[in-house]
Design a protein around this motif. Structure first.
Motif, PDB file in Angstrom:
ATOM      1  N   PRO A  42      46.994  33.790  38.540  1.00  0.00           N
ATOM      2  CA  PRO A  42      47.489  34.095  37.201  1.00  0.00           C
ATOM      3  C   PRO A  42      46.952  33.080  36.199  1.00  0.00           C
ATOM      4  O   PRO A  42      46.796  31.899  36.519  1.00  0.00           O
ATOM      5  CB  PRO A  42      49.000  33.996  37.340  1.00  0.00           C
ATOM      6  N   GLU A  44      48.543  32.062  33.624  1.00  0.00           N
ATOM      7  CA  GLU A  44      49.687  31.175  33.404  1.00  0.00           C
ATOM      8  C   GLU A  44      49.980  30.431  34.703  1.00  0.00           C
ATOM      9  O   GLU A  44      50.395  31.050  35.686  1.00  0.00           O
ATOM     10  CB  GLU A  44      50.919  31.977  32.985  1.00  0.00           C
ATOM     11  N   ALA A  47      53.340  31.033  36.693  1.00  0.00           N
ATOM     12  CA  ALA A  47      53.721  32.434  36.820  1.00  0.00           C
ATOM     13  C   ALA A  47      54.456  32.757  38.120  1.00  0.00           C
ATOM     14  O   ALA A  47      55.221  33.707  38.180  1.00  0.00           O
ATOM     15  CB  ALA A  47      52.492  33.329  36.672  1.00  0.00           C
ATOM     16  N   TRP A  49      53.152  33.862  41.032  1.00  0.00           N
ATOM     17  CA  TRP A  49      52.529  34.890  41.850  1.00  0.00           C
ATOM     18  C   TRP A  49      51.043  34.564  41.975  1.00  0.00           C
ATOM     19  O   TRP A  49      50.541  33.677  41.320  1.00  0.00           O
ATOM     20  CB  TRP A  49      52.745  36.292  41.263  1.00  0.00           C
ATOM     21  N   HIS A  64      52.266  42.222  44.970  1.00  0.00           N
ATOM     22  CA  HIS A  64      53.271  41.614  44.103  1.00  0.00           C
ATOM     23  C   HIS A  64      53.966  42.706  43.305  1.00  0.00           C
ATOM     24  O   HIS A  64      53.308  43.616  42.795  1.00  0.00           O
ATOM     25  CB  HIS A  64      52.644  40.591  43.148  1.00  0.00           C
ATOM     26  N   PHE A  66      55.923  43.600  40.031  1.00  0.00           N
ATOM     27  CA  PHE A  66      56.151  43.134  38.667  1.00  0.00           C
ATOM     28  C   PHE A  66      57.412  43.815  38.134  1.00  0.00           C
ATOM     29  O   PHE A  66      57.449  45.036  38.012  1.00  0.00           O
ATOM     30  CB  PHE A  66      54.946  43.461  37.778  1.00  0.00           C
ATOM     31  N   THR A  71      52.353  41.386  29.752  1.00  0.00           N
ATOM     32  CA  THR A  71      50.953  41.417  30.159  1.00  0.00           C
ATOM     33  C   THR A  71      50.687  40.219  31.047  1.00  0.00           C
ATOM     34  O   THR A  71      50.942  39.077  30.651  1.00  0.00           O
ATOM     35  CB  THR A  71      50.022  41.400  28.931  1.00  0.00           C
ATOM     36  N   TYR A  72      50.198  40.484  32.230  1.00  0.00           N
ATOM     37  CA  TYR A  72      49.956  39.458  33.238  1.00  0.00           C
ATOM     38  C   TYR A  72      48.447  39.362  33.478  1.00  0.00           C
ATOM     39  O   TYR A  72      47.862  40.225  34.136  1.00  0.00           O
ATOM     40  CB  TYR A  72      50.693  39.812  34.530  1.00  0.00           C
ATOM     41  N   ARG A  73      47.826  38.332  32.934  1.00  0.00           N
ATOM     42  CA  ARG A  73      46.384  38.133  33.094  1.00  0.00           C
ATOM     43  C   ARG A  73      46.110  37.359  34.370  1.00  0.00           C
ATOM     44  O   ARG A  73      46.864  36.464  34.741  1.00  0.00           O
ATOM     45  CB  ARG A  73      45.834  37.380  31.879  1.00  0.00           C
ATOM     46  N   TYR A  74      45.004  37.701  35.033  1.00  0.00           N
ATOM     47  CA  TYR A  74      44.619  37.014  36.266  1.00  0.00           C
ATOM     48  C   TYR A  74      43.103  36.911  36.351  1.00  0.00           C
ATOM     49  O   TYR A  74      42.373  37.554  35.593  1.00  0.00           O
ATOM     50  CB  TYR A  74      45.187  37.738  37.493  1.00  0.00           C
ATOM     51  N   SER A  89      43.941  42.241  34.071  1.00  0.00           N
ATOM     52  CA  SER A  89      45.309  42.124  33.565  1.00  0.00           C
ATOM     53  C   SER A  89      46.136  43.304  34.066  1.00  0.00           C
ATOM     54  O   SER A  89      45.616  44.398  34.303  1.00  0.00           O
ATOM     55  CB  SER A  89      45.329  42.075  32.044  1.00  0.00           C
TER      56      SER A  89
END
Length: 94
Positions: A42, A44, A47, A49, A64, A66, A71-74, A89
């Motif tokens: 991630p 962040e 995060a 995860w 995972h 959610f 919005t989860y950027r990776y 994302s």
């Protein structure tokens, strides 16, 4: 595939941005279908995860669920940075 299952493949083109939109509560599955190690990190740091390369070699899966909208950027740090290369994302709605 089941209604709440979305598969994401770790072997997307390095220059591509992989994005998916899912409902809250959906389990996302990344599958390493390639010959190289990858990771899913991630953007962040806190995060909670993601998976490191030693657990995500060829033929491995990472899952995972959610539950919170956002919005989860990776990214894959082996093949990119947080902004370029193998990035993506997950947009969680509702």
């Amino acid at each position: 595939m089941g209604r709440n299952l979305r598969r994401l493949v770790a072997t997307v083109a390095v220059a591509a941005l992989l994005a998916a939109c899912v409902d809250a509560g959906t389990e996302v599955v990344w599958t390493n279908d390639g010959r190289n190690d990858h990771n899913v990190l991630p953007v962040e740091d806190s995060a909670g995860w993601g998976v490191e390369a030693d657990s995500f070699g060829p033929d491995a899966e990472y899952r995972h669920r959610f539950v919170e909208p956002g919005t989860y950027r990776y990214y894959c740090s082996l093949h990119g940075t947080t902004d370029k290369g193998m990035i993506g994302s997950i947009v969680v709605t509702g």
